[in-house]
Motif scaffolding. Structure first.
Motif, mmCIF file in Angstrom:
data_model
loop_
_atom_site.group_PDB
_atom_site.id
_atom_site.type_symbol
_atom_site.label_atom_id
_atom_site.label_comp_id
_atom_site.label_asym_id
_atom_site.label_seq_id
_atom_site.Cartn_x
_atom_site.Cartn_y
_atom_site.Cartn_z
ATOM 1 N N LYS A 70 0.872 -0.948 0.268
ATOM 2 C CA LYS A 70 -0.025 -0.311 0.261
ATOM 3 C C LYS A 70 0.495 1.341 0.027
ATOM 4 O O LYS A 70 0.563 2.236 -0.684
ATOM 5 N N ALA A 71 1.785 1.232 0.565
ATOM 6 C CA ALA A 71 3.061 2.184 0.569
ATOM 7 C C ALA A 71 3.638 2.858 -0.508
ATOM 8 O O ALA A 71 3.620 3.589 -0.933
ATOM 9 N N LEU A 72 4.066 1.769 -1.102
ATOM 10 C CA LEU A 72 4.281 1.682 -2.114
ATOM 11 C C LEU A 72 3.473 2.170 -2.837
ATOM 12 O O LEU A 72 3.307 2.703 -4.794
ATOM 13 N N LEU A 73 2.216 1.918 -3.248
ATOM 14 C CA LEU A 73 1.055 2.464 -4.283
ATOM 15 C C LEU A 73 0.716 3.681 -4.303
ATOM 16 O O LEU A 73 0.907 4.382 -5.248
ATOM 17 N N ILE A 74 0.933 4.392 -2.652
ATOM 18 C CA ILE A 74 1.029 5.836 -2.812
ATOM 19 C C ILE A 74 2.144 5.893 -2.996
ATOM 20 O O ILE A 74 1.614 6.722 -3.703
ATOM 21 N N GLY A 75 2.980 5.404 -2.951
ATOM 22 C CA GLY A 75 4.413 6.840 -3.669
ATOM 23 C C GLY A 75 4.624 6.850 -5.030
ATOM 24 O O GLY A 75 4.387 8.175 -4.860
ATOM 25 N N VAL A 76 4.019 5.656 -5.921
ATOM 26 C CA VAL A 76 4.203 6.141 -6.867
ATOM 27 C C VAL A 76 3.431 6.465 -7.485
ATOM 28 O O VAL A 76 2.904 7.931 -8.408
ATOM 29 N N LEU A 77 2.042 6.624 -6.877
ATOM 30 C CA LEU A 77 0.799 8.113 -8.000
ATOM 31 C C LEU A 77 1.530 9.093 -7.046
ATOM 32 O O LEU A 77 1.023 9.598 -7.735
ATOM 33 N N ILE A 160 11.863 2.516 -0.893
ATOM 34 C CA ILE A 160 12.956 3.160 -0.099
ATOM 35 C C ILE A 160 11.607 3.392 1.794
ATOM 36 O O ILE A 160 11.671 3.315 2.331
ATOM 37 N N SER A 161 10.921 4.579 1.014
ATOM 38 C CA SER A 161 9.686 4.982 1.975
ATOM 39 C C SER A 161 8.911 3.547 2.759
ATOM 40 O O SER A 161 8.564 4.305 3.536
ATOM 41 N N GLY A 162 8.659 3.184 1.678
ATOM 42 C CA GLY A 162 7.630 2.137 1.912
ATOM 43 C C GLY A 162 8.351 0.665 2.779
ATOM 44 O O GLY A 162 7.497 0.555 4.038
ATOM 45 N N LEU A 163 9.564 0.632 2.763
ATOM 46 C CA LEU A 163 10.145 -0.010 3.305
ATOM 47 C C LEU A 163 10.466 0.957 4.995
ATOM 48 O O LEU A 163 10.623 0.190 5.862
ATOM 49 N N ILE A 164 10.736 1.873 5.075
ATOM 50 C CA ILE A 164 11.126 2.703 6.400
ATOM 51 C C ILE A 164 9.452 2.639 7.237
ATOM 52 O O ILE A 164 9.608 2.534 8.518
ATOM 53 N N LEU A 165 8.174 3.287 6.857
ATOM 54 C CA LEU A 165 7.014 3.566 6.959
ATOM 55 C C LEU A 165 6.455 2.278 7.244
ATOM 56 O O LEU A 165 5.386 2.626 7.925
ATOM 57 N N GLN A 166 6.393 0.821 6.705
ATOM 58 C CA GLN A 166 5.377 0.308 6.668
ATOM 59 C C GLN A 166 5.661 -0.243 8.342
ATOM 60 O O GLN A 166 6.368 -0.562 9.393
ATOM 61 N N ARG A 167 4.154 -0.263 8.457
ATOM 62 C CA ARG A 167 3.901 -1.025 9.937
ATOM 63 C C ARG A 167 2.816 -1.886 9.778
ATOM 64 O O ARG A 167 1.406 -1.756 9.031
#
Length: 170
Positions: A70-77, A160-167
Protein backbone atom coordinates in the motif's frame (compact mmCIF):
# COMPACT_ATOMS: atom_id res chain seq x y z
CA UNK A 1 -5.96 7.17 0.38
CA UNK A 2 -7.29 9.09 -2.61
CA UNK A 3 -7.20 12.45 -0.81
CA UNK A 4 -3.66 11.84 0.45
CA UNK A 5 -2.42 10.91 -3.03
CA UNK A 6 -4.05 13.95 -4.61
CA UNK A 7 -2.87 16.38 -1.91
CA UNK A 8 0.74 15.19 -1.75
CA UNK A 9 0.84 14.63 -5.51
CA UNK A 10 -0.16 18.25 -6.08
CA UNK A 11 2.46 19.39 -3.53
CA UNK A 12 5.10 17.44 -5.45
CA UNK A 13 3.90 18.76 -8.82
CA UNK A 14 3.90 22.38 -7.65
CA UNK A 15 7.32 21.97 -6.04
CA UNK A 16 8.88 20.46 -9.15
CA UNK A 17 7.49 23.30 -11.30
CA UNK A 18 8.68 26.02 -8.92
CA UNK A 19 12.14 24.47 -8.61
CA UNK A 20 12.31 24.07 -12.40
CA UNK A 21 11.56 27.78 -12.85
CA UNK A 22 14.06 28.80 -10.16
CA UNK A 23 16.72 26.60 -11.78
CA UNK A 24 15.85 28.10 -15.16
CA UNK A 25 16.70 31.60 -13.98
CA UNK A 26 19.62 30.74 -11.70
CA UNK A 27 21.26 28.16 -13.95
CA UNK A 28 20.93 29.70 -17.40
CA UNK A 29 24.64 30.54 -17.59
CA UNK A 30 25.82 27.24 -16.13
CA UNK A 31 27.18 24.30 -18.10
CA UNK A 32 24.81 21.57 -19.25
CA UNK A 33 26.42 19.23 -16.71
CA UNK A 34 25.66 21.61 -13.83
CA UNK A 35 22.12 22.11 -15.15
CA UNK A 36 21.65 18.35 -15.25
CA UNK A 37 22.75 18.00 -11.62
CA UNK A 38 20.31 20.77 -10.63
CA UNK A 39 17.58 18.99 -12.61
CA UNK A 40 18.09 15.72 -10.75
CA UNK A 41 18.22 17.56 -7.41
CA UNK A 42 14.91 19.23 -8.34
CA UNK A 43 13.36 15.83 -8.99
CA UNK A 44 14.56 14.33 -5.72
CA UNK A 45 13.52 17.35 -3.62
CA UNK A 46 10.01 17.41 -5.10
CA UNK A 47 9.65 13.67 -4.50
CA UNK A 48 10.21 14.07 -0.76
CA UNK A 49 6.41 14.41 -0.67
CA UNK A 50 6.24 10.68 -1.38
CA UNK A 51 7.62 9.98 2.08
CA UNK A 52 5.39 12.56 3.76
CA UNK A 53 2.30 11.37 1.88
CA UNK A 54 2.83 7.75 2.92
CA UNK A 55 3.51 8.84 6.52
CA UNK A 56 0.38 11.01 6.55
CA UNK A 57 -1.74 8.14 5.25
CA UNK A 58 -0.32 5.71 7.81
CA UNK A 59 -0.58 8.02 10.81
CA UNK A 60 -3.73 10.04 10.07
CA UNK A 61 -5.94 7.89 7.86
CA UNK A 62 -5.10 4.28 8.62
CA UNK A 63 -4.64 4.07 12.41
CA UNK A 64 -0.83 3.95 12.29
CA UNK A 65 -0.73 0.94 9.96
CA UNK A 66 0.39 0.62 6.34
CA UNK A 67 1.59 -2.40 4.41
CA UNK A 68 4.63 -2.21 2.18
CA UNK A 69 2.45 -2.76 -0.92
CA UNK A 70 0.00 0.00 0.00
CA UNK A 71 2.89 2.36 0.82
CA UNK A 72 4.52 1.60 -2.52
CA UNK A 73 1.24 2.22 -4.37
CA UNK A 74 0.68 5.54 -2.60
CA UNK A 75 4.26 6.61 -3.34
CA UNK A 76 4.10 5.73 -7.02
CA UNK A 77 0.77 7.53 -7.43
CA UNK A 78 2.16 10.65 -5.75
CA UNK A 79 5.24 10.41 -8.01
CA UNK A 80 2.99 10.26 -11.05
CA UNK A 81 1.75 13.80 -10.36
CA UNK A 82 5.31 15.17 -10.25
CA UNK A 83 6.28 13.10 -13.31
CA UNK A 84 3.45 14.46 -15.44
CA UNK A 85 4.07 18.03 -14.26
CA UNK A 86 7.79 17.77 -15.07
CA UNK A 87 7.07 16.29 -18.49
CA UNK A 88 4.67 19.12 -19.30
CA UNK A 89 6.95 21.90 -18.06
CA UNK A 90 9.87 20.40 -19.99
CA UNK A 91 7.83 20.36 -23.21
CA UNK A 92 6.82 23.99 -22.61
CA UNK A 93 10.47 24.85 -22.05
CA UNK A 94 11.86 23.18 -25.19
CA UNK A 95 8.92 24.24 -27.37
CA UNK A 96 8.29 27.84 -26.33
CA UNK A 97 10.86 29.17 -23.85
CA UNK A 98 14.06 27.79 -25.43
CA UNK A 99 13.29 26.12 -28.75
CA UNK A 100 17.05 25.99 -29.51
CA UNK A 101 17.80 23.90 -26.41
CA UNK A 102 18.08 20.56 -28.22
CA UNK A 103 20.34 22.01 -30.92
CA UNK A 104 22.56 23.74 -28.33
CA UNK A 105 22.72 20.64 -26.13
CA UNK A 106 23.71 18.32 -28.95
CA UNK A 107 26.23 20.83 -30.33
CA UNK A 108 27.91 20.87 -26.90
CA UNK A 109 27.98 17.08 -26.72
CA UNK A 110 29.37 16.87 -30.27
CA UNK A 111 32.14 19.34 -29.40
CA UNK A 112 33.04 17.38 -26.26
CA UNK A 113 33.19 14.13 -28.24
CA UNK A 114 35.28 15.72 -30.98
CA UNK A 115 37.87 16.96 -28.51
CA UNK A 116 38.04 13.77 -26.46
CA UNK A 117 37.67 10.85 -28.90
CA UNK A 118 39.90 9.47 -31.67
CA UNK A 119 38.62 10.35 -35.16
CA UNK A 120 37.24 6.87 -35.99
CA UNK A 121 35.39 6.55 -32.68
CA UNK A 122 34.15 10.14 -32.98
CA UNK A 123 32.53 9.37 -36.36
CA UNK A 124 30.75 6.30 -34.97
CA UNK A 125 29.53 8.22 -31.90
CA UNK A 126 28.45 11.16 -34.08
CA UNK A 127 26.24 8.86 -36.16
CA UNK A 128 24.65 7.52 -32.97
CA UNK A 129 24.21 11.07 -31.67
CA UNK A 130 22.46 12.19 -34.87
CA UNK A 131 19.97 9.33 -34.63
CA UNK A 132 19.36 10.13 -30.97
CA UNK A 133 18.97 13.85 -31.72
CA UNK A 134 16.22 13.16 -34.23
CA UNK A 135 14.34 11.01 -31.73
CA UNK A 136 14.61 13.47 -28.84
CA UNK A 137 13.66 16.50 -30.93
CA UNK A 138 10.04 15.38 -30.63
CA UNK A 139 7.95 17.07 -27.89
CA UNK A 140 6.19 13.77 -27.23
CA UNK A 141 9.50 11.96 -26.74
CA UNK A 142 10.78 14.75 -24.50
CA UNK A 143 7.63 14.44 -22.36
CA UNK A 144 8.02 10.65 -22.11
CA UNK A 145 11.72 10.84 -21.25
CA UNK A 146 11.36 13.48 -18.55
CA UNK A 147 8.22 11.94 -17.05
CA UNK A 148 9.80 8.47 -17.03
CA UNK A 149 12.91 9.81 -15.33
CA UNK A 150 10.89 11.37 -12.52
CA UNK A 151 8.70 8.28 -12.22
CA UNK A 152 11.72 5.96 -11.94
CA UNK A 153 13.27 8.13 -9.23
CA UNK A 154 9.84 8.31 -7.56
CA UNK A 155 9.57 4.52 -7.64
CA UNK A 156 12.94 4.20 -5.91
CA UNK A 157 11.95 6.77 -3.27
CA UNK A 158 8.60 4.94 -2.86
CA UNK A 159 10.43 1.64 -2.28
CA UNK A 160 12.68 3.17 0.34
CA UNK A 161 9.81 5.07 2.00
CA UNK A 162 7.63 1.95 2.00
CA UNK A 163 10.36 -0.05 3.69
CA UNK A 164 10.90 2.64 6.32
CA UNK A 165 7.24 3.45 6.98
CA UNK A 166 5.54 0.05 6.76
CA UNK A 167 3.84 -0.96 9.98
CA UNK A 168 1.75 -4.04 10.51
CA UNK A 169 -1.23 -4.17 12.88
CA UNK A 170 -0.45 -5.34 16.43
Amino acid sequence: MKNTVIRYGIYGAITICILFLIALFIGKNLSFTAQEVIGYATMVISLVFVFFGIKHYRDNENDGVVSFGKALLIGVLISLFAAIAFGIIDVIYVTYINPDFTTEYYATIEEQMKSSLPEAEYKVKLTELEAQKELFSSSWMSFLLMSSTVLIIGFIISLISGLILQRKPH
